[in-house]
Write a protein that holds these residues in place. Structure first.
Motif, PDB file in Angstrom:
ATOM      1  N   GLY A 111       8.539  33.118  30.875  1.00 26.86           N
ATOM      2  CA  GLY A 111       8.928  33.221  32.283  1.00 26.86           C
ATOM      3  C   GLY A 111       8.201  32.207  33.142  1.00 26.86           C
ATOM      4  O   GLY A 111       8.798  31.576  34.024  1.00 26.86           O
ATOM      5  N   LYS A 112       6.897  32.028  32.903  1.00 25.84           N
ATOM      6  CA  LYS A 112       6.117  31.060  33.685  1.00 25.84           C
ATOM      7  C   LYS A 112       6.577  29.631  33.416  1.00 25.84           C
ATOM      8  O   LYS A 112       6.672  28.814  34.331  1.00 25.84           O
ATOM      9  CB  LYS A 112       4.630  31.210  33.385  1.00 25.84           C
ATOM     10  N   VAL A 113       6.847  29.317  32.153  1.00 25.23           N
ATOM     11  CA  VAL A 113       7.326  27.969  31.808  1.00 25.23           C
ATOM     12  C   VAL A 113       8.690  27.729  32.457  1.00 25.23           C
ATOM     13  O   VAL A 113       8.949  26.653  33.010  1.00 25.23           O
ATOM     14  CB  VAL A 113       7.406  27.785  30.272  1.00 25.23           C
ATOM     15  N   THR A 114       9.553  28.731  32.414  1.00 23.59           N
ATOM     16  CA  THR A 114      10.877  28.604  33.030  1.00 23.59           C
ATOM     17  C   THR A 114      10.746  28.391  34.534  1.00 23.59           C
ATOM     18  O   THR A 114      11.449  27.545  35.104  1.00 23.59           O
ATOM     19  CB  THR A 114      11.713  29.867  32.743  1.00 23.59           C
ATOM     20  N   ASP A 115       9.868  29.153  35.192  1.00 29.25           N
ATOM     21  CA  ASP A 115       9.655  28.985  36.629  1.00 29.25           C
ATOM     22  C   ASP A 115       9.126  27.596  36.945  1.00 29.25           C
ATOM     23  O   ASP A 115       9.558  26.952  37.904  1.00 29.25           O
ATOM     24  CB  ASP A 115       8.676  30.043  37.158  1.00 29.25           C
ATOM     25  N   PHE A 116       8.180  27.115  36.136  1.00 31.69           N
ATOM     26  CA  PHE A 116       7.607  25.784  36.348  1.00 31.69           C
ATOM     27  C   PHE A 116       8.673  24.703  36.211  1.00 31.69           C
ATOM     28  O   PHE A 116       8.797  23.823  37.059  1.00 31.69           O
ATOM     29  CB  PHE A 116       6.471  25.533  35.359  1.00 31.69           C
ATOM     30  N   LEU A 117       9.444  24.784  35.128  1.00 35.44           N
ATOM     31  CA  LEU A 117      10.481  23.770  34.909  1.00 35.44           C
ATOM     32  C   LEU A 117      11.596  23.875  35.949  1.00 35.44           C
ATOM     33  O   LEU A 117      12.214  22.866  36.308  1.00 35.44           O
ATOM     34  CB  LEU A 117      11.066  23.899  33.498  1.00 35.44           C
ATOM     35  N   GLY A 118      11.843  25.082  36.439  1.00 37.96           N
ATOM     36  CA  GLY A 118      12.864  25.253  37.475  1.00 37.96           C
ATOM     37  C   GLY A 118      12.459  24.616  38.793  1.00 37.96           C
ATOM     38  O   GLY A 118      13.309  24.254  39.604  1.00 37.96           O
ATOM     39  N   GLY A 119      11.180  24.464  39.040  1.00 32.63           N
ATOM     40  CA  GLY A 119      10.691  23.878  40.278  1.00 32.63           C
ATOM     41  C   GLY A 119      10.644  22.353  40.264  1.00 32.63           C
ATOM     42  O   GLY A 119      10.344  21.733  41.274  1.00 32.63           O
ATOM     43  N   ILE A 120      10.938  21.750  39.140  1.00 36.18           N
ATOM     44  CA  ILE A 120      10.891  20.284  39.040  1.00 36.18           C
ATOM     45  C   ILE A 120      12.248  19.714  39.431  1.00 36.18           C
ATOM     46  O   ILE A 120      13.293  20.167  38.977  1.00 36.18           O
ATOM     47  CB  ILE A 120      10.528  19.843  37.602  1.00 36.18           C
ATOM     48  N   ASP A 121      12.222  18.678  40.286  1.00 34.51           N
ATOM     49  CA  ASP A 121      13.449  18.000  40.713  1.00 34.51           C
ATOM     50  C   ASP A 121      13.730  16.860  39.733  1.00 34.51           C
ATOM     51  O   ASP A 121      13.261  15.729  39.924  1.00 34.51           O
ATOM     52  CB  ASP A 121      13.269  17.465  42.144  1.00 34.51           C
ATOM     53  N   PHE A 122      14.474  17.184  38.666  1.00 38.38           N
ATOM     54  CA  PHE A 122      14.738  16.187  37.621  1.00 38.38           C
ATOM     55  C   PHE A 122      15.638  15.056  38.138  1.00 38.38           C
ATOM     56  O   PHE A 122      15.487  13.908  37.721  1.00 38.38           O
ATOM     57  CB  PHE A 122      15.370  16.843  36.390  1.00 38.38           C
ATOM     58  N   ALA A 123      16.546  15.360  39.054  1.00 42.56           N
ATOM     59  CA  ALA A 123      17.427  14.314  39.602  1.00 42.56           C
ATOM     60  C   ALA A 123      16.592  13.301  40.388  1.00 42.56           C
ATOM     61  O   ALA A 123      16.780  12.078  40.263  1.00 42.56           O
ATOM     62  CB  ALA A 123      18.500  14.939  40.488  1.00 42.56           C
ATOM     63  N   GLY A 124      15.653  13.779  41.206  1.00 45.32           N
ATOM     64  CA  GLY A 124      14.787  12.878  41.971  1.00 45.32           C
ATOM     65  C   GLY A 124      13.896  12.059  41.054  1.00 45.32           C
ATOM     66  O   GLY A 124      13.673  10.865  41.288  1.00 45.32           O
ATOM     67  N   LEU A 125      13.366  12.685  39.988  1.00 43.79           N
ATOM     68  CA  LEU A 125      12.548  11.950  39.025  1.00 43.79           C
ATOM     69  C   LEU A 125      13.355  10.854  38.343  1.00 43.79           C
ATOM     70  O   LEU A 125      12.862   9.739  38.134  1.00 43.79           O
ATOM     71  CB  LEU A 125      11.977  12.902  37.974  1.00 43.79           C
TER      72      LEU A 125
END
Length: 141
Positions: A111-125
């Motif tokens: 759950g924590k890993v999913t929350d962390f990855l969900g907060g990353i803006d992959f399109a902006g990166l």
């Protein structure tokens, strides 16, 4: 004719039920000592108390730790002793790793890993990375 058919079917049902009603008592084999025991209640009593391998009636449980040899007739006292036995071997690294891994709540970690990855803006990166690569290519030319 209907009454005759009803009587015949009733007899068929009665004889079918009689097969199981008058069957001999079930015979069970103890998985530990392979003794044959007749009846479920006797079998359960054998496993709980009188089996020479797993039963507990009248037998003392001996501490399995090498060098101890303490004997207990009460199961709770035996279990309490096993936790604090002076002769208890030190846990190995494998035991410690196993205990550590068994203590991890993998659902919480996921759950924590999913929350962390969900907060990353992959399109902006991706846009920034493309811009950096274009700048590098421009300097190389």
């Amino acid at each position: 004719m209907k009454k005759f058919t009803a009587i015949v079917l009733a007899l068929v049902f009665a004889f079918a039920a009689a097969t199981t009603a008058f069957a001999a008592a079930s015979v069970y084999e103890c998985p530990a000592c392979h003794e044959l025991i007749e009846g479920e209640a006797n079998f359960n009593n054998h496993l709980d108390k009188t089996c020479s391998v797993v039963g507990s009636e009248g037998k003392a449980k001996v501490c399995p730790n090498e060098g101890c040899g303490a004997e207990f007739k009460i199961q709770k006292e035996y279990e309490k002793h096993l936790e604090v036995c002076y002769y208890k071997p030190e846990p190995t690294i494998a035991d410690k790793v196993s205990d550590f891994i068994s203590g991890i709540d993998f659902k919480e970690v996921f759950g924590k890993v999913t929350d962390f990855l969900g907060g990353i803006d992959f399109a902006g990166l991706a846009e920034k990375l493309i811009g950096v690569i274009e700048d590098l290519i421009g300097e190389i030319k």
